[in-house]
Design an enzyme around this catalytic site. Sequence first.
Site, mmCIF file in Angstrom:
data_model
loop_
_atom_site.group_PDB
_atom_site.id
_atom_site.type_symbol
_atom_site.label_atom_id
_atom_site.label_comp_id
_atom_site.label_asym_id
_atom_site.label_seq_id
_atom_site.Cartn_x
_atom_site.Cartn_y
_atom_site.Cartn_z
ATOM 1 C CG ASN A 16 12.035 58.525 50.234
ATOM 2 O OD1 ASN A 16 11.955 58.215 51.407
ATOM 3 N ND2 ASN A 16 12.824 59.484 49.803
ATOM 4 C CG HIS A 27 8.066 68.342 46.026
ATOM 5 N ND1 HIS A 27 7.480 67.101 46.056
ATOM 6 C CD2 HIS A 27 7.043 69.232 46.108
ATOM 7 C CE1 HIS A 27 6.173 67.225 46.159
ATOM 8 N NE2 HIS A 27 5.882 68.510 46.189
ATOM 9 C CE LYS A 54 14.163 64.332 45.580
ATOM 10 N NZ LYS A 54 12.871 64.931 45.239
ATOM 11 C CE1 TYR A 107 12.144 60.704 46.978
ATOM 12 C CE2 TYR A 107 10.271 59.511 46.088
ATOM 13 C CZ TYR A 107 10.800 60.438 46.960
ATOM 14 O OH TYR A 107 9.976 61.100 47.830
ATOM 15 C CD GLU A 123 8.283 69.771 52.053
ATOM 16 O OE1 GLU A 123 7.878 68.807 51.424
ATOM 17 O OE2 GLU A 123 7.805 70.144 53.138
ATOM 18 C CG ASP A 127 2.739 69.445 45.726
ATOM 19 O OD1 ASP A 127 3.499 69.787 46.667
ATOM 20 O OD2 ASP A 127 2.841 68.345 45.146
#
Length: 181
Positions: free
Chosen positions: A49, A62, A72, A132, A143, A170
Amino acid sequence: MELQKTPLNDCFILKPNVFRDERGLFYETYNQKVFEKTTGLNVDFVQDNQSVSSKGVLRGLHFQRGEMAQAKLVRVVKGKVLDIVVDIRKDSATFGKSFSVVLDDVEHLQLFVPRGFAHGFITLSEQSIFSYKCDNYYDKASESGIIYNDATLALDWYLPKEEFIISAKDLELPGFEEAVS
């Protein structure tokens, strides 16, 4: 490649070998064999990403829950960010602790964020390109996150709050206690 430990269990910084001369520089951003030899981990990254952000953009904190949790490997392609991770693994000796590091396009440090961590960053330069790799696919149903200004965590994002640019999504994230319950 050099491995640098952080105060958080299983989370570390990787410093690649950067070769510089009058033409510029070259470095390997990822090599599975070198990664495995350096870290002792066999991580199967399945998704790559990238985000582009202007100064003050705060993304995070997140994470994905359950079997869709993600590890990640993060880096900055252009610019400078403050990257923050929080250990949300209840069985970890570093549960609830955070760590931050400045990632930029000068040192080319990379941060390995293991599964079970909340992750976020804020752009400190005029613009950043943040890249990432993830070891699991994005899953909207899994999520979650933690609000950036949670009082329990008391994170320092380096910039004045007036400069923050935060998505509506957020801004509605729960606090640490609710997020990990």
